[in-house]
Every structure is written in structure tokens, then in C-alpha cells.
Design an enzyme around this catalytic site. Sequence first.
Site: not given
Ligand code: UD1
Ligand code: MG
Length: 464
Positions: A18, A105, A231, A354, A369, A390
Site C-alpha cells: 500500500r 510500522d 500503511n 564551501k 564565493y 577550480y
Molecule cells: C496487524 C494485526 C492487526 C492489528 C494491526 C495493527 C495480524 C494478523 N493483524 O494487521 O490485528 O490491528 O497489525 O497495526 O497480525 N509482516 C511480516 N511478515 C509477514 C506479514 C507481515 O514481517 O508475513 C510484518 C509487516 O511488515 C508489518 C507487520 O508485520 O510491519 C504487520 O503486518 P501488516 O500486514 O501491516 O498487518 P496489519 O494488516 O496491519
Molecule cells: Mg500494518
Amino acid sequence: MSEPSLTAVIMAAGKSTRMKSRLPKPLHPLCGKPLLAYILDACSAGGASRLIVVVGHEAERVKEAFRDRCEFVLQEEQMGTGHAVMVTHPLLEGYEGDLLVLPGDTPLIDGDTLRRLAEHHRATGAVATLLSAVLPHDAGMYGRVLRDETGKVLGVVEAKDATPEQLAVREINTSIYCFNAPALFDALKQIRPDNARGEYYLTDVIGLLTREGRKVEAVIADDWQVTLGVNTRVELADVASRLRWRIMERLMLSGVTIVDPANTYIDADVQIGQDTTVYPNTYLLGQTVIGEECHIGPMARIEDSQIGNRVTVLASQVVESRLDDEVRVGPFANLRPGTVVGKGSKIGDFVEVKNAVIEENVSMAHLTYVGDAHVGANTNIGAGTITCNYDGKRKHRTVIGKGCFIGSHATLIAPVEIGDGAYVAAASPITSNVPPDSLAIARCRQEVKEGWAKRRREQSSSEG
Ligand code: UD1
Ligand code: MG
């Protein structure tokens, strides 16, 4: 008593579709630092002594940017947040302590909130404690926290899998948790990707543990804003404006006047001394340190620079430079990397400097300069003076001594040295060294032809 051990696992492997960006989300800049840096800082401030980041999408770039700060685990295929934590198991074999788990994030999360989460977790003896938040607006795509009539946590349901009744719940899962590590890894073995997204949900662990009769707790964040996730770029801009306000609030409470915070941009690590005033449309960036009683702006852009006390920077740019006390810069000056300006010196309008050391009480007031140069104390540089550093192939140095007077429009062709106390006559191209206390004139002597203009006018009118 030493603190019990706390390890943080940060899930940052997702594709961040996204964001619609070539840059991986953990590296997106926010007030001068990449997003992920804020989360690592918060984990350390919250008491985590070991930091593990789960990487996947653009793993090498993320590792390169953070290689000195944490350990990495590769999640080759991103099969959900539950799977992201599962892949850390080999690194945590035999670890019996608590695990903080966070998404990559939520950059506004802070050490105090994480500490409170971990303390509640330990005090209640829970195997899992989630950080929830009550949003003042619709909870959108966040997972909802489900509780029974006594308030006991039952589980988390993802928005995509929720009933309309569950969607009406305003308490959301922030995706920030504290777990007992062995209990977490046991539960992760049992979760299945049988949901709307076909993923292993970390959230399923909550329901599973409560059904097993294990103690699960939820701590509601004091300030829902600290849990905001990024996101999209719209959310990035929203989080940035909240973070900027926090940064400026801290500075204002410490004694800095910020005339118009809505039109001022200050990065997270910038330090500013007491009774300094920051005027609108000013950007203070990177690792900048500003002293006391300065006047910065309007329209200043200062990046990675050290500014002393009682300095004025008006409508100018200063990058990777050092300004000592009482220096005045601007309006419309451009101080490029490697500039050092000594106490009390003045760098005025349309002056570019500079890679140069300007000692104290130098006046360089207009249209100049100075590059790859050294200017001694108490020297005056006239308007329009240029160091020609220069030659088309290489850069050369200009050295100007102390107490010199460089007349307007002098052209100093480097390499060249002007000795202490020397004068250079206006409009002189200087190609060889000038000894101390001497005068160098390098220009044609003026010739005056008396009556010439009058004769010319008379001639042209008789021809007409
Ligand atoms: C997730 C939660 C949700 C919560 C929200 C809060 C789950 C299933 N859902 O949803 O309940 O309200 O965060 O922000 O956990 N990531 C990985 N590997 C993966 C998938 C994701 O490292 O396979 C990481 C992503 O990079 C991200 C974080 O996990 O930093 C969360 O993933 P994201 O897809 O943003 O979850 P949400 O849909 O936001
Ligand atoms: Mg998220």
C-alpha cells in the site's frame, strides 16, 4: 536488582504494497530517520537488551541500513505475522524470558508505553499481554479485541474476518505484545492459515492461549496516537505531523520559542538551546545542534550542522558546517559542507562558502564565493570577491591571512596566498602570492579622456 531479560522481535518483512514505493517501508524517512529506527529506539528505551528484526521484502537494503543496530532473521516467504515470529525460533531456542513483539510500522511507539506493557505482563504473571488502544474514530482495518462480559480478553478478530457486531468494537489490537517466549512458540505451532487472507495470524495465538486457560492480559495505551501504523503515504504524512508536533512540544517546553510550529520542520535528533527563537518556514535537519539565544529563520535550512550561541541565520542554507558564537549569516547565504565560521564573523547576502575556515571577526558581507580556502581573523572581504579554486581539472586552495583587506571584485586565482595584513586593490585578479603588509594591484591604470563624450555627441548630431 537487575532487570529481567527482555528481547524484542520486530516484524518488518512485509511487502508494504500500500506504500506503492520502491523504497522498503522500514527505510522510509520520517523526521530525519528511517521508520524502523524509531521502533528500535523505543524497544531499547523500553528495556529490551536484544533486538531481532524479521526481514523479507528488500531484506538486503534493510540489513545494510541497520546492520550495526540489531540481529536479522530472513522470512523468505511472507506468510503472515504468526509466521514472521515463527522464523525467529531458531535464534531464540532455549530462551525462557519475555519477548516484546512489534510491527515495523508503528514509529510513534515509545519506551514508556513498552515498559508499562512489560511491567503489567510480569506483575500479572500473564503468558501474553497485548497492547490495545481505543480510537476516537472508526477502527477501520485494525484487528478488534474481544472480551467477555467481565472484561476478560477472549481473543482478537481481524477486520476482514469479523462480524458486523465485532466490527463495532472500538478497542483495537496494536500488534504490539509481550509474550512468555516458550508459551508463544508452543502456541505458534498450533495456528493454521484458515482465514480470509490465508495467512498465519499472530493474533490467533491470543484466542488459542485463552482457550487453553492460560492468562492473557491487555493493556490499553494511555495515548492511542502512539500505536498508529503507517500503511500508506497518507498515514506517513499524518504520523509525521504528529511526530513533528511532539518534537516541537519537547523543545518549547525546554525553553525554545517556535513562532509558528505549523510551518516549522525540525528533525527528531535536533538539539536547540534555551531562549533560541525559531521563525517560520525553517527546516532544522539531521544531527543539527543549535546553541542558546540564537535567531534562526525565517526561511533557514540547517542540516547536520553545529551552531553556537547568539547566532543569527536569516533566510539561508547551512549544510555540514560549524558556526561559532555570534556569527551572523544571511539573508540569502549558502554555506556548503566543510564551512567553519569563527566567532563574530558576518556572512552576508549572496555569499557562498564551501570547505573553508573563516576565522573570527571576518566580514564577508555581500556577493562572494569562498571555496577551499582559509580566511584569517579580522579580514574584510569586499563585495564580489571570488576564489577561483577550480582549474577545470583540480581544486586548489586560497589562503588569506589575518587582518587583510580584499577589495571589491578581487579574483583570487588559487593556489594563492595573501599574507597577514595585506591589501588587495579592488578588481584585481591575483595570480601570485602577496607578501604580508603589502598592497597588490593587478589592473590597468585608469585613463581619462577629457571632453571625449561631448565631442562624440556633437559629432553624431552634425552627421544626423
Ligand atoms: C496487524 C494485526 C492487526 C492489528 C494491526 C495493527 C495480524 C494478523 N493483524 O494487521 O490485528 O490491528 O497489525 O497495526 O497480525 N509482516 C511480516 N511478515 C509477514 C506479514 C507481515 O514481517 O508475513 C510484518 C509487516 O511488515 C508489518 C507487520 O508485520 O510491519 C504487520 O503486518 P501488516 O500486514 O501491516 O498487518 P496489519 O494488516 O496491519
Ligand atoms: Mg500494518
